[in-house]
Design an enzyme around this catalytic site. Structure first.
Site, PDB file in Angstrom:
ATOM      1  N   GLU A 287     -30.355  13.921 -26.614  1.00  0.00           N
ATOM      2  CA  GLU A 287     -30.839  13.741 -27.979  1.00  0.00           C
ATOM      3  C   GLU A 287     -31.713  12.497 -28.114  1.00  0.00           C
ATOM      4  O   GLU A 287     -32.527  12.398 -29.019  1.00  0.00           O
ATOM      5  CB  GLU A 287     -29.648  13.642 -28.951  1.00  0.00           C
ATOM      6  CG  GLU A 287     -29.720  14.709 -30.038  1.00  0.00           C
ATOM      7  CD  GLU A 287     -28.512  14.725 -30.954  1.00  0.00           C
ATOM      8  OE1 GLU A 287     -27.935  15.806 -31.093  1.00  0.00           O
ATOM      9  OE2 GLU A 287     -28.140  13.692 -31.530  1.00  0.00           O
ATOM     10  N   HIS A 308     -18.552  24.860  -5.429  1.00  0.00           N
ATOM     11  CA  HIS A 308     -18.367  26.277  -5.117  1.00  0.00           C
ATOM     12  C   HIS A 308     -19.057  27.178  -6.138  1.00  0.00           C
ATOM     13  O   HIS A 308     -18.788  28.371  -6.197  1.00  0.00           O
ATOM     14  CB  HIS A 308     -16.865  26.587  -5.020  1.00  0.00           C
ATOM     15  CG  HIS A 308     -16.215  25.808  -3.916  1.00  0.00           C
ATOM     16  ND1 HIS A 308     -15.905  26.370  -2.686  1.00  0.00           N
ATOM     17  CD2 HIS A 308     -15.871  24.497  -3.831  1.00  0.00           C
ATOM     18  CE1 HIS A 308     -15.380  25.424  -1.911  1.00  0.00           C
ATOM     19  NE2 HIS A 308     -15.352  24.285  -2.586  1.00  0.00           N
ATOM     20  N   LYS A 422     -31.044  24.346 -38.170  1.00  0.00           N
ATOM     21  CA  LYS A 422     -30.327  24.250 -39.453  1.00  0.00           C
ATOM     22  C   LYS A 422     -31.150  24.896 -40.558  1.00  0.00           C
ATOM     23  O   LYS A 422     -30.620  25.627 -41.388  1.00  0.00           O
ATOM     24  CB  LYS A 422     -30.089  22.779 -39.822  1.00  0.00           C
ATOM     25  CG  LYS A 422     -29.096  22.065 -38.955  1.00  0.00           C
ATOM     26  CD  LYS A 422     -28.820  20.684 -39.534  1.00  0.00           C
ATOM     27  CE  LYS A 422     -28.109  19.813 -38.539  1.00  0.00           C
ATOM     28  NZ  LYS A 422     -28.059  18.415 -38.944  1.00  0.00           N
TER      29      LYS A 422
HETATM   30  O1  PA5 Z   1     -26.098  11.801 -32.578  1.00  0.00           O
HETATM   31  C1  PA5 Z   1     -26.294  12.332 -33.650  1.00  0.00           C
HETATM   32  O2  PA5 Z   1     -26.855  11.745 -34.579  1.00  0.00           O
HETATM   33  C2  PA5 Z   1     -25.836  13.736 -33.910  1.00  0.00           C
HETATM   34  O3  PA5 Z   1     -25.366  14.336 -32.763  1.00  0.00           O
HETATM   35  C3  PA5 Z   1     -24.741  13.747 -34.945  1.00  0.00           C
HETATM   36  O4  PA5 Z   1     -23.660  12.984 -34.498  1.00  0.00           O
HETATM   37  C4  PA5 Z   1     -24.286  15.157 -35.255  1.00  0.00           C
HETATM   38  O5  PA5 Z   1     -25.394  15.946 -35.605  1.00  0.00           O
HETATM   39  C5  PA5 Z   1     -23.277  15.156 -36.387  1.00  0.00           C
HETATM   40  O6  PA5 Z   1     -23.822  14.612 -37.540  1.00  0.00           O
HETATM   41  P1  PA5 Z   1     -22.898  14.114 -38.713  1.00  0.00           P
HETATM   42  O7  PA5 Z   1     -22.027  13.042 -38.202  1.00  0.00           O
HETATM   43  O8  PA5 Z   1     -23.859  13.640 -39.761  1.00  0.00           O
HETATM   44  O9  PA5 Z   1     -22.090  15.291 -39.169  1.00  0.00           O
END
Ligand code: PA5
Length: 447
Positions: A287, A308, A422
């Protein structure tokens, strides 16, 4: 006291030590951008000093965790992405692998929800909880994420039905933004205990905030040791001396490998307990760096299990990969191979040896084979699997990720790409506010 160490020598047959060393000024520049807050995403740098800053909150986190430990057989941690992976990584790494099968438990069993929308998963979770005294830690920074919101609605309803609203109130803790989002509104209205995720700490960098620490403390682990380890790495990885900063070196060598055509990094462990450390790491790096059509693809394998299954590909497939091995020096338990007079299984050559000696030879043999097969190898060694060294490891990876993202030229602290699915999902589900997108997507699907 020892620290975790990084060994990059087995990358040098593929990229030169000199080329990696050339990154020193760039690494210093990236560190400066992080420390002075002059780079992209500089409103999300609160994680840098979390190991020091979180100290003041530890008493409150431990107190909330104690309440859950005293009152619950099971605690459900509700969250997705950065809101659960850090806690799960640490809890799985430290827990007895068969704790859930034991009759007596020192701490509640921790289970997780809100990181998928699997109906059968939720049905089975709810069925299991029907006979359990359970509590909920609901975590969402935005407070609006669908997966955890949906799971929390189901579990909150169930808890209130099983225990009554007043008792349920004592068994729910929410961790979210200080003011914004539906989870904050709900927690305030219902009078739940809450912890705040600071504005300047992004989800995937939040393991050392209440997001990670409360579920880890609820599981009975020592969050002070975890934070102490992280604090140690906060100091070590602040150094602008390239030769003394493992985070800078890791960032440099992986960027040089990437430049040389190694597009996939495989995080390798030799202990099943570390599986979720890899999942946390994949989210952190995926990310943070996968942007603008750039970035190393973070993958992972559990060895020797996956030797394996994926071993063939790694040994012989397309040469676009490198491996980073997390190696654990000392085991917490000792198991020796018994001798057997009949030796029908032919294993007497191992008699008297520790199982870990066998594992270490598998590790060494694999490294040599993969390097021979054209796979550069980086190694991170943990002296032992405990809270302190996991704290060091988590902070080391976070700091290296920030440096590496800046070296790559992206903003490591945003995640615009996550919004695309989303938007489509909400349009397809006719969420209020998505009318136009809904019309467009339905027309597209009708074609
Ligand atoms: O690293 C990030 O920002 C994302 O992976 C969030 O943690 C994830 O999308 C969850 O978001 P939230 O904590 O707003 O529900």
């Amino acid at each position: 006291m020892k620290d975790i160490t990084l060994n990059i020598e087995k990358a040098f047959g593929f990229v030169s030590a000199d080329a990696v060393k050339q990154y020193a000024p760039k690494a210093a520049e990236c560190l400066h951008m992080l420390h002075e807050g002059t780079g992209k995403g500089n409103d999300f740098l609160g994680w840098l000093r979390l190991p020091a800053d979180i100290e003041v909150e530890l008493d409150a986190i431990e107190a909330a965790a104690k309440t859950l430990r005293d009152k619950c057989e099971v605690v459900v941690v509700v969250g997705i992405g950065g809101s659960y992976l850090g806690a799960k990584a640490v809890n799985e790494a430290l827990a007895d692998s068969f704790e859930w099968l034991k009759k007596e438990h020192k701490a509640p069993i921790i289970v997780y929800a809100g990181q998928n929308i699997g109906e059968d998963y939720l049905y089975e979770l709810q069925a299991m909880l029907k006979t359990k005294r359970f509590g909920i830690i609901s975590i969402s920074k935005s407070g609006t994420t669908t997966e955890p919101a949906l799971a929390f609605r189901l579990l909150k309803t169930q808890l209130e039905e099983q225990q009554g609203k007043a008792a349920a109130q004592e068994l729910i803790v929410c961790i979210t933004d200080k003011a914004r989002g539906a989870l904050r509104t709900l927690a305030t209205q219902e009078g739940y205990k809450t912890f705040v995720i600071a504005d300047n700490v992004g989800g995937r960098f939040s393991v050392l905030s209440p997001v990670g620490l409360l579920p880890i403390a609820a599981a009975g682990f020592d969050i002070r040791q975890l934070v102490a380890g992280a604090l140690r790495m906060q100091q070590v990885c602040a150094s602008e001396n390239f030769d003394e900063n493992p985070a800078a070196q890791y960032a440099a060598v992986r960027n040089e490998l990437y430049k040389s055509g190694k597009k996939i990094e495989i995080l390798v462990n030799f202990h099943p307990k570390l599986h979720y450390v890899s999942e946390w790491w994949k989210q952190l790096y995926g990310e943070s760096e996968g942007k603008e059509h750039r970035g190393i693809f973070p993958a992972s394998v559990d060895f020797t299990t996956d030797l394996h299954s994926m071993g063939q590909w790694i040994q012989d497939g397309e040469r676009t990969i490198f491996e980073t091995v997390i190696s654990v020096e000392q085991m917490n338990h000792e198991v020796r191979v018994p001798s057997n007079d009949a030796n029908l299984d032919g294993l007497n050559f191992l008699a008297g040896k520790r199982v870990d000696e066998v594992n270490k030879m598998a590790e060494l043999g694999t490294m040599l084979a993969h390097v021979d097969g054209g796979v550069p190898n980086l190694k991170i060694e943990l002296p032992q699997l405990n809270e302190y060294y996991l704290g060091e490891l988590l902070y080391f990876f976070e700091k290296a990720c920030g440096i590496s993202g800046y070296m790559l030229g992206v903003n490591p602290f945003d995640q615009p790409g996550v919004e695309a699915y989303k938007k489509n999902m909400f349009a397809l589900l006719d969420k209020p506010g998505y009318e136009e997108a809904s019309k467009a997507i339905k027309e597209r699907l009708a074609k």
